[in-house]
Design a protein around this motif. Structure first.
Motif, PDB file in Angstrom:
ATOM      1  N   PRO A  41       0.832  -1.219   0.000  1.00 25.20           N
ATOM      2  CA  PRO A  41       0.000   0.000   0.000  1.00 25.20           C
ATOM      3  C   PRO A  41       0.863   1.263   0.000  1.00 25.20           C
ATOM      4  N   PRO A  42       0.354   2.348  -0.633  1.00 27.32           N
ATOM      5  CA  PRO A  42       1.117   3.600  -0.682  1.00 27.32           C
ATOM      6  C   PRO A  42       1.420   4.121   0.716  1.00 27.32           C
ATOM      7  N   GLY A  43       2.627   4.589   0.898  1.00 29.30           N
ATOM      8  CA  GLY A  43       3.038   5.127   2.195  1.00 29.30           C
ATOM      9  C   GLY A  43       3.663   4.085   3.107  1.00 29.30           C
ATOM     10  N   TRP A  44       3.553   2.809   2.764  1.00 32.22           N
ATOM     11  CA  TRP A  44       4.152   1.759   3.573  1.00 32.22           C
ATOM     12  C   TRP A  44       5.561   1.511   3.062  1.00 32.22           C
ATOM     13  N   VAL A  45       6.474   1.325   3.968  1.00 35.06           N
ATOM     14  CA  VAL A  45       7.857   1.043   3.596  1.00 35.06           C
ATOM     15  C   VAL A  45       8.257  -0.279   4.221  1.00 35.06           C
ATOM     16  N   TYR A  46       8.787  -1.166   3.401  1.00 38.65           N
ATOM     17  CA  TYR A  46       9.288  -2.458   3.873  1.00 38.65           C
ATOM     18  C   TYR A  46      10.788  -2.324   3.952  1.00 38.65           C
ATOM     19  N   SER A  47      11.303  -2.178   5.173  1.00 34.46           N
ATOM     20  CA  SER A  47      12.729  -1.901   5.332  1.00 34.46           C
ATOM     21  C   SER A  47      13.583  -3.158   5.478  1.00 34.46           C
ATOM     22  N   GLY A  48      12.964  -4.303   5.629  1.00 35.25           N
ATOM     23  CA  GLY A  48      13.722  -5.539   5.805  1.00 35.25           C
ATOM     24  C   GLY A  48      14.135  -6.139   4.478  1.00 35.25           C
ATOM     25  N   THR A  49      14.966  -7.140   4.554  1.00 36.83           N
ATOM     26  CA  THR A  49      15.326  -7.880   3.355  1.00 36.83           C
ATOM     27  C   THR A  49      14.495  -9.152   3.337  1.00 36.83           C
ATOM     28  N   PHE A  50      13.952  -9.483   2.195  1.00 36.12           N
ATOM     29  CA  PHE A  50      13.085 -10.648   2.079  1.00 36.12           C
ATOM     30  C   PHE A  50      13.906 -11.907   1.911  1.00 36.12           C
ATOM     31  N   GLN A  51      13.546 -12.913   2.680  1.00 40.40           N
ATOM     32  CA  GLN A  51      14.136 -14.239   2.529  1.00 40.40           C
ATOM     33  C   GLN A  51      13.000 -15.249   2.517  1.00 40.40           C
ATOM     34  N   THR A  52      13.204 -16.319   1.802  1.00 43.30           N
ATOM     35  CA  THR A  52      12.164 -17.341   1.680  1.00 43.30           C
ATOM     36  C   THR A  52      11.816 -17.936   3.045  1.00 43.30           C
ATOM     37  N   GLN A  53      12.798 -18.067   3.908  1.00 47.11           N
ATOM     38  CA  GLN A  53      12.531 -18.652   5.222  1.00 47.11           C
ATOM     39  C   GLN A  53      11.615 -17.776   6.067  1.00 47.11           C
ATOM     40  N   ASP A  54      11.541 -16.465   5.746  1.00 43.30           N
ATOM     41  CA  ASP A  54      10.637 -15.582   6.488  1.00 43.30           C
ATOM     42  C   ASP A  54       9.191 -16.044   6.350  1.00 43.30           C
ATOM     43  N   VAL A  55       8.806 -16.391   5.131  1.00 38.30           N
ATOM     44  CA  VAL A  55       7.433 -16.858   4.897  1.00 38.30           C
ATOM     45  C   VAL A  55       7.192 -18.152   5.664  1.00 38.30           C
ATOM     46  N   PHE A  56       8.190 -19.023   5.694  1.00 40.29           N
ATOM     47  CA  PHE A  56       8.055 -20.279   6.444  1.00 40.29           C
ATOM     48  C   PHE A  56       7.831 -20.004   7.929  1.00 40.29           C
ATOM     49  N   TRP A  57       8.657 -19.131   8.517  1.00 37.79           N
ATOM     50  CA  TRP A  57       8.537 -18.847   9.940  1.00 37.79           C
ATOM     51  C   TRP A  57       7.219 -18.149  10.272  1.00 37.79           C
ATOM     52  N   ILE A  58       6.807 -17.242   9.418  1.00 35.38           N
ATOM     53  CA  ILE A  58       5.539 -16.547   9.655  1.00 35.38           C
ATOM     54  C   ILE A  58       4.379 -17.531   9.561  1.00 35.38           C
ATOM     55  N   THR A  59       4.432 -18.419   8.580  1.00 35.19           N
ATOM     56  CA  THR A  59       3.371 -19.425   8.432  1.00 35.19           C
ATOM     57  C   THR A  59       3.364 -20.386   9.617  1.00 35.19           C
ATOM     58  N   ALA A  60       4.543 -20.748  10.112  1.00 32.43           N
ATOM     59  CA  ALA A  60       4.620 -21.620  11.291  1.00 32.43           C
ATOM     60  C   ALA A  60       4.007 -20.923  12.512  1.00 32.43           C
ATOM     61  N   GLN A  61       4.281 -19.629  12.668  1.00 29.49           N
ATOM     62  CA  GLN A  61       3.690 -18.877  13.783  1.00 29.49           C
ATOM     63  C   GLN A  61       2.168 -18.807  13.631  1.00 29.49           C
ATOM     64  N   LEU A  62       1.686 -18.660  12.405  1.00 26.76           N
ATOM     65  CA  LEU A  62       0.243 -18.644  12.157  1.00 26.76           C
ATOM     66  C   LEU A  62      -0.376 -19.986  12.544  1.00 26.76           C
ATOM     67  N   ALA A  63       0.288 -21.079  12.174  1.00 27.23           N
ATOM     68  CA  ALA A  63      -0.208 -22.422  12.529  1.00 27.23           C
ATOM     69  C   ALA A  63      -0.216 -22.610  14.046  1.00 27.23           C
ATOM     70  N   LEU A  64       0.836 -22.146  14.734  1.00 25.27           N
ATOM     71  CA  LEU A  64       0.860 -22.241  16.204  1.00 25.27           C
ATOM     72  C   LEU A  64      -0.243 -21.387  16.821  1.00 25.27           C
ATOM     73  N   GLY A  65      -0.518 -20.239  16.225  1.00 26.53           N
ATOM     74  CA  GLY A  65      -1.590 -19.391  16.723  1.00 26.53           C
ATOM     75  C   GLY A  65      -2.953 -20.054  16.586  1.00 26.53           C
ATOM     76  N   ILE A  66      -3.187 -20.685  15.457  1.00 27.38           N
ATOM     77  CA  ILE A  66      -4.460 -21.391  15.252  1.00 27.38           C
ATOM     78  C   ILE A  66      -4.572 -22.557  16.230  1.00 27.38           C
ATOM     79  N   ALA A  67      -3.483 -23.294  16.395  1.00 29.74           N
ATOM     80  CA  ALA A  67      -3.491 -24.404  17.365  1.00 29.74           C
ATOM     81  C   ALA A  67      -3.724 -23.883  18.780  1.00 29.74           C
ATOM     82  N   GLY A  68      -3.140 -22.734  19.124  1.00 28.71           N
ATOM     83  CA  GLY A  68      -3.358 -22.135  20.434  1.00 28.71           C
ATOM     84  C   GLY A  68      -4.802 -21.715  20.638  1.00 28.71           C
ATOM     85  N   LEU A  69      -5.401 -21.148  19.615  1.00 20.89           N
ATOM     86  CA  LEU A  69      -6.808 -20.746  19.686  1.00 20.89           C
ATOM     87  C   LEU A  69      -7.708 -21.953  19.918  1.00 20.89           C
ATOM     88  N   VAL A  70      -7.481 -23.000  19.145  1.00 19.61           N
ATOM     89  CA  VAL A  70      -8.279 -24.225  19.278  1.00 19.61           C
ATOM     90  C   VAL A  70      -8.039 -24.874  20.640  1.00 19.61           C
TER      91      VAL A  70
END
Length: 163
Positions: A41-70
């Motif tokens: 979105p306009p005005g947003w700045v992504y200052s980090g460097t993208f790595q493929t493992q970032d998506v893996f870790w974020i998805t793993a955290q999402l899965a842990l969050g869903i498991a925690g909710l359940v």
């Protein structure tokens, strides 16, 4: 059986942590995917460097969050599967904390809290609240345990009362 206060508190905490993990990881996943696709979105700045493992870790955290909710909802309802899922989540937390420890970022309080929660969930009254204590059934009267001649070995003999 009445729900123990500790189980109520633990269920609420795991539920809230699950909601928090879902919110944060969903937002991070959105920002990462938007950055990669060039639709940030306009005005947003992504200052980090993208790595493929970032998506893996974020998805793993999402899965842990869903498991925690359940798990949190199940703990509040005293479901046996929720107890098992809570133990698995605490095991994952301990593995993460041990990994952090060996990487030089120890969090002793988090390790201690996770270990204490595992010990709490293992207490007999807590397992009884979740109906996880196996029922002791006596052996049928047709079975007899005989001690061997050496006094050490035992043999289970069927039909002993029929002699």
């Amino acid at each position: 059986m009445k729900r123990p206060l500790g189980v109520l508190l633990l269920g609420i905490v795991i539920l809230l942590v699950g909601l928090f993990l879902i919110a944060v990881s969903a937002f991070a996943l959105f920002v990462t995917i938007a950055h990669v696709s060039g639709h940030l979105p306009p005005g947003w700045v992504y200052s980090g460097t993208f790595q493929t493992q970032d998506v893996f870790w974020i998805t793993a955290q999402l899965a842990l969050g869903i498991a925690g909710l359940v798990s949190g909802m199940g703990l509040l309802l005293l479901r046996a599967w929720a107890w098992l899922l809570a133990m698995a989540l605490l095991g994952c937390e301990l593995v993460i904390q041990l990994s952090n420890y060996f990487q030089g970022r120890p969090s002793y309080w988090a390790m201690l809290l996770s270990a204490l929660l595992v010990l709490y969930l293992q207490q007999r009254p807590i397992r009884e609240a979740f109906h996880l204590i196996p029922q002791e059934t006596p052996l049928p009267s047709s079975l007899l345990v005989e001690t061997g001649d050496d006094g050490l070995t035992e043999t289970l003999v069927a039909g002993a009362d029929q002699q």
